[in-house]
Design an enzyme around this catalytic site. Structure first.
Site, PDB file in Angstrom:
ATOM      1  N   SER B 120      -1.239  -3.919  10.568  1.00 34.54           N
ATOM      2  CA  SER B 120       0.013  -4.631  10.332  1.00 34.54           C
ATOM      3  C   SER B 120       0.276  -5.526  11.519  1.00 34.54           C
ATOM      4  CB  SER B 120       1.148  -3.614  10.181  1.00 34.54           C
ATOM      5  OG  SER B 120       2.359  -4.267   9.878  1.00 34.54           O
ATOM      6  N   ARG B 370      -6.132  -6.573   5.675  1.00 34.71           N
ATOM      7  CA  ARG B 370      -5.582  -5.693   4.635  1.00 34.71           C
ATOM      8  C   ARG B 370      -4.831  -6.543   3.649  1.00 34.71           C
ATOM      9  NH1 ARG B 370      -4.506  -2.370   1.194  1.00 34.71           N
ATOM     10  NH2 ARG B 370      -3.578  -0.330   1.449  1.00 34.71           N
ATOM     11  N   THR B 406       7.737  -2.584   6.492  1.00 36.23           N
ATOM     12  CA  THR B 406       7.710  -1.223   6.996  1.00 36.23           C
ATOM     13  C   THR B 406       9.073  -0.550   6.879  1.00 36.23           C
ATOM     14  OG1 THR B 406       6.002  -1.916   8.540  1.00 36.23           O
ATOM     15  CG2 THR B 406       7.034   0.206   8.952  1.00 36.23           C
ATOM     16  N   CYS B 563     -13.944 -11.279   0.641  1.00 35.27           N
ATOM     17  CA  CYS B 563     -14.044  -9.992   1.312  1.00 35.27           C
ATOM     18  C   CYS B 563     -14.065 -10.216   2.817  1.00 35.27           C
ATOM     19  CB  CYS B 563     -15.310  -9.251   0.892  1.00 35.27           C
ATOM     20  SG  CYS B 563     -15.593  -7.760   1.866  1.00 35.27           S
ATOM     21  N   CYS B 587     -17.109  -1.846   4.420  1.00 32.11           N
ATOM     22  CA  CYS B 587     -15.776  -1.932   3.824  1.00 32.11           C
ATOM     23  C   CYS B 587     -14.689  -1.515   4.795  1.00 32.11           C
ATOM     24  CB  CYS B 587     -15.730  -1.048   2.583  1.00 32.11           C
ATOM     25  SG  CYS B 587     -14.162  -1.085   1.712  1.00 32.11           S
ATOM     26  N   CYS B 590      -9.503  -2.853   2.496  1.00 32.81           N
ATOM     27  CA  CYS B 590      -8.373  -3.773   2.378  1.00 32.81           C
ATOM     28  C   CYS B 590      -7.886  -3.943   0.948  1.00 32.81           C
ATOM     29  CB  CYS B 590      -8.727  -5.134   2.974  1.00 32.81           C
ATOM     30  SG  CYS B 590      -9.777  -6.147   1.929  1.00 32.81           S
ATOM     31  N   CYS B 593     -10.836  -7.097  -2.926  1.00 28.48           N
ATOM     32  CA  CYS B 593     -11.787  -7.330  -4.008  1.00 28.48           C
ATOM     33  C   CYS B 593     -11.244  -6.815  -5.325  1.00 28.48           C
ATOM     34  CB  CYS B 593     -13.127  -6.678  -3.691  1.00 28.48           C
ATOM     35  SG  CYS B 593     -13.041  -4.914  -3.337  1.00 28.48           S
TER      36      CYS B 593
END
Lengths: 270, 618
Positions: B120, B370, B406, B563, B587, B590, B593
């Site tokens: 974040s 992300r 958040t 990606c 990977c 996130c 995809c």
């Protein structure tokens, strides 16, 4: 000290008592970063896990228990408070109980194999294991010394880089296959002995949640270096830690004459 | 690799078969013993070997394997140890202490440690935290950097035009804190544990369990371990375990995989818009001391994104002892050009003179990405189902113009906890009071007021793009604060917006200079991500032949570009054809995809617990 187990003992007794060493190291997949002051690498907040070779050692001890060659397996870790997590993982894999030799943070960075092997030797005096299995080396310092030093301090035989451990033909000793430069070497060692694990010894099992939950109830004892009477004075001083030099681009040559010419230019060939 | 080498005779067979009509079904994968081939089997080598797509009950390799699972009971199971999940856990524990009730609360977190999968900015609005822990400061919550300065810029290729930030505008940050959210989450995890919550990192919830009649959720099962890459059992195979619970709280973050499944099963999006998303990148930089301005917050829009592509950047200067700054970039996933590479847009952005000025002399020490939700209230699904509810980003509560979610996630976790506590007390299966409580809270008020800002980007068919959005915000929203009686729609899903490659222009991105900009693989290395290579890829495809037939031929394989970790690669085979190779090890979880795949053929499922990125205070 030396004590000899004979065939009758091995069969009738509750099996070997194994002490397994586990070290908490920076996880092997982490991108390691040198601290700006070059005194070491950044460890704060970085993912840590059990040294992969120690996982293999733990797995071997648990397998020996499953095969009834061993009766009790004890894990030991020398390190900061967080080493308890590493020991909990070992307990979850099947180790019976754990010992944590807690090192205060101030002395942690200066801890060396000579100190660890002395601490382990002291623990061996009271625990009296028949077999000590350690990972062959830790992936943070790559020293490959603790097992060998421990064997020397205890005056025990050592079988390092083990890729297989089984009872010897007469069941009085351990037959260890070692990975050496020339291939494989098989030796028989009498117990008690120190064995260090190499990569192909086994593939460790996963510590699954039901076992992690059970492991919370297994005993974990704490000790301090003072209690064991070992002095942690560093014998070496780290002057600086640097990034490896950035690899410079190479040059492609078109022909053998070209290659020889370039070698001459660099003064590498007369 | 062995898999990509085809003998010439097989290659000829593939080429010949390509000309024949094929019967390809969604689940038509042969799982008979190796060597046996059936006529309908697609001729491309099998990509998806995951047990969620290959029934082990019909697989002879699994014939003798004991598939029973140990089961444990808990009152509440929370999937996901992030701000929402941990707030729910803490609030539940607080309620139990207040009311004298006893509950077993279990949090399952797939990262190896709490906080390791958190990615974040972050500029935190503390109101969610303050309500949960009024004494957060004494408890040592790592909020060390109050915002001291706040700026907004519009970037053109050469210039940075400051735009006025008036109080009341969503991007105004007075009273907020710049934090390393991963560290805040780790602290929340400690608070939860001290309150008696059982927190289990390194455990992934892989499957939702239902009651006998299938109507209600009864719990979750954790992931199996020890399945080989080809889908067969290894010696180390062990079944996951089951947790049976009265209430299940799903807190998986944006586009969670269990949430996706539950939303489909209970049709939770009926009558609401689908969720829309952005992909957020973030790098942690150690700045040169003379360029460090602790507490300074900067947001902006513009170059290098074209006006038709939604996105923006942030730069947050932390004040935690060293000259660290978080540099981030968001690209809306409703972009239409399949040649667009969000990663490269981000890398290029850092070369803007205004941004380069801040970063020059600094060193990049972290990278991550992300997906984040952008749909706001229009895209909120129904939040409860029989046996549980959705909290936080998994439902989708980011205030997009404010770039903050958040605080909403934490509040939703607390409200869900209250509803769940009530439901357990009264024996209700569905914690139905949660949704109403959220609608009456400041979360909904806030999201409702900004609901038209993000979609205003599409005003006049998107011709005005970012200018349209900013004009709307300045001219309309500033006065109405969301009281305007209309609600703009997002106009469909993100994946539907992707145009065929033939209708779009390829993009030429500059090479990285390795000082300000970097290549993809060295960036992925910084995430310290890792997965056991010998397991079925967790990026599963419903149909293995679709990537070649559709994604590549129609859209030029956009997954290679969206990606942020280089998982998807089209490799050339001997016969010149291309095959999708999934580098699952890279990977970083996130979920982009699963969101942006134009054919929605990719289904992200959780890999083994403890895997994935190892972010450090991101």
């Amino acid at each position: 000290y030396i004590h000899i187990i004979n065939k009758a003992d091995m069969a009738a007794s509750k099996g070997l008592k194994i002490l397994v060493g586990c070290k908490r190291v920076i996880d092997y997949a982490v991108k390691v970063r040198v601290k700006p002051d070059r005194s070491g690498v950044v460890t704060e907040g970085v993912k840590h896990s059990m040294n992969p070779f120690d996982e293999i050692a733990v797995e071997e001890a648990v397998r020996m228990k499953e095969k009834k060659l061993a009766g009790e397996a004890v894990a030991i870790s020398v390190g900061p408070p967080q080493s308890q997590e590493t020991l909990r993982t070992a307990l979850a894999m099947g180790i019976d109980r754990a010992i944590h030799v807690e090192i205060p943070l101030a002395q942690l960075e200066k801890l060396q194999p000579i100190h660890v092997s002395k601490l382990l030797a002291k623990v061996c005096e009271s625990e009296k294991p028949d077999l000590v299995i350690l990972g062959k080396q830790a992936i943070d310092d790559d020293c490959n010394q603790t097992g060998q030093m421990l064997a020397a301090l205890l005056d025990w035989p050592q079988a390092t880089f083990a890729s297989k451990i089984e009872p010897s033909q007469d069941s009085k000793q351990l037959r260890v296959t070692r990975e050496v430069d020339g291939g494989l070497e098989t030796i028989d060692v009498s117990v008690p002995a120190v064995v260090t694990s190499d990569l192909r010894l086994n593939e460790p099992r996963y510590a699954t949640l039901p076992n992690i939950m059970k492991a919370k109830k297994k005993p974990l004892a704490k000790m301090s270096p003072d209690q064991l009477g070992v002095d942690l004075q560093p014998r070496q001083e780290v002057i600086s830690v640097e990034d490896p030099p950035v690899r410079k681009a190479g040059a492609k040559v078109e022909s053998v004459e070209d290659l020889v010419g370039k070698l001459r230019e660099k003064g590498l060939v007369k | 690799s062995k898999q990509t080498m085809l003998s010439s005779s097989r290659a000829a067979l593939v080429a010949a078969a390509a000309k024949l009509p094929r019967l390809v079904t969604r689940y038509g994968y042969c799982t008979t013993a190796a060597g046996e081939r059936q006529q309908q089997k697609p001729l491309s080598p099998k990509i998806t070997t995951h047990p969620t797509r290959n029934d082990r009950a019909k697989d002879p390799r699994w014939k003798d394997i004991d598939m029973t699972r140990a089961a444990d009971e808990a009152d509440v199971v929370i999937v996901g140890g992030g701000p929402a999940g941990l707030s729910a856990a803490c609030r539940l524990a607080q309620l139990n202490a207040e009311k004298g009730t006893e509950m077993r609360i279990v949090v399952l977190e797939k990262a190896s440690s709490v906080g390791a999968h958190i990615m974040s900015g972050a500029c935190l609005d503390p109101k969610g935290l303050v309500e949960l822990f009024p004494d957060w400061q004494e408890r040592g919550a790592p909020l060390h950097t109050p915002v001291t300065g706040d700026k907004f810029y519009m970037l053109t290729e050469k210039r940075a035009i400051p735009l006025p930030l008036l109080p009341g505008m969503p991007m105004h940050n007075h009273g907020n804190y710049i934090v390393r959210l991963g560290n805040v989450v780790a602290w929340l995890g400690e608070q939860a544990e001290s309150l008696g919550v059982e927190v289990y990192p390194g455990v992934a919830a892989a499957e939702v369990l239902y009651t006998e009649d299938g109507s209600a959720v009864k719990g979750v099962a954790t992931n199996d371990v020890g399945i080989a890459k080809d889908g067969s059992p290894k010696d180390s195979f062990e079944r996951g375990m089951e947790f049976h619970c009265k209430q299940l709280i799903i807190a998986e973050g944006t586009h969670g995989h269990l949430a996706k499944h539950l939303i489909n099963r209970y049709d939770l999006r009926a009558g609401r818009e689908p969720q829309t998303y952005g992909i957020g990148f973030k790098e942690l930089w150690e700045l040169s001391e003379d360029r460090w301005r602790p507490g300074y917050v900067e947001h902006g829009v513009g170059w290098p994104l074209d006006s038709g592509t939604y996105g923006g950047y942030f730069i947050y200067h932390l004040n935690e002892g060293s000259p660290l700054a978080a540099v981030g970039f968001v690209v809306g996933l409703d972009y239409s050009n399949p040649y667009l590479s969000p990663f490269h847009e981000f890398q290029q952005f850092k070369h803007h003179p205004h941004v380069a000025a801040a970063l020059t002399g600094g060193k990049r020490i972290g990278y991550g990405a992300r997906a984040l939700n952008e749909g706001g209230v229009q895209s909120l699904p129904k939040l409860t189902f029989p046996g549980g509810c959705l909290v936080g980003c998994t439902a989708g509560m980011i205030n997009v113009p404010k770039v903050k979610g958040t605080h909403n996630a934490m509040k939703s976790g607390s409200l869900a906890a209250e509803a769940v506590h009530e439901a357990i007390g009264s024996g209700e299966i569905e914690p139905a009071t949660y949704e109403e409580a959220l609608r009456n809270s400041w979360v909904y008020k806030e999201l409702h007021s900004v609901r038209n800002i993000r979609p205003s980007f599409h005003l006049l068919n998107g011709r005005l793009g970012m200018f349209g959005g900013m004009a709307y915000t300045g001219a309309v929203w500033y006065f109405t604060r969301g009281r305007e009686p209309w609600t703009f729609s997002h106009g469909g899903t993100d994946h539907e917006k992707l145009l065929p490659a033939k209708d779009c222009k390829p993009k030429d991105y500059p090479k990285p200079d390795n000082v300000l900009s970097f290549d993809l693989l060295s960036s992925v290395a910084l995430t310290s991500t890792n997965h056991d290579h010998d397991q079925p890829p967790h990026l599963t495809l419903y149909d293995d032949s679709v990537p070649g037939q559709v994604n590549l031929s129609v859209y030029d394989g956009p997954e290679q570009r969206f990606c942020p970790a280089g998982v998807y690669e089209y490799v050339e085979l001997d016969d010149g054809s291309k095959r999708l190779q999934i580098n699952a090890q890279n990977c970083i979880h996130c979920k982009t995809c699963d969101i942006k795949d134009p054919t929605q053929n990719i289904n992200w499922v959780t890999p083994q617990g403890g895997e994935g990125p190892a972010y450090n205070g991101m």
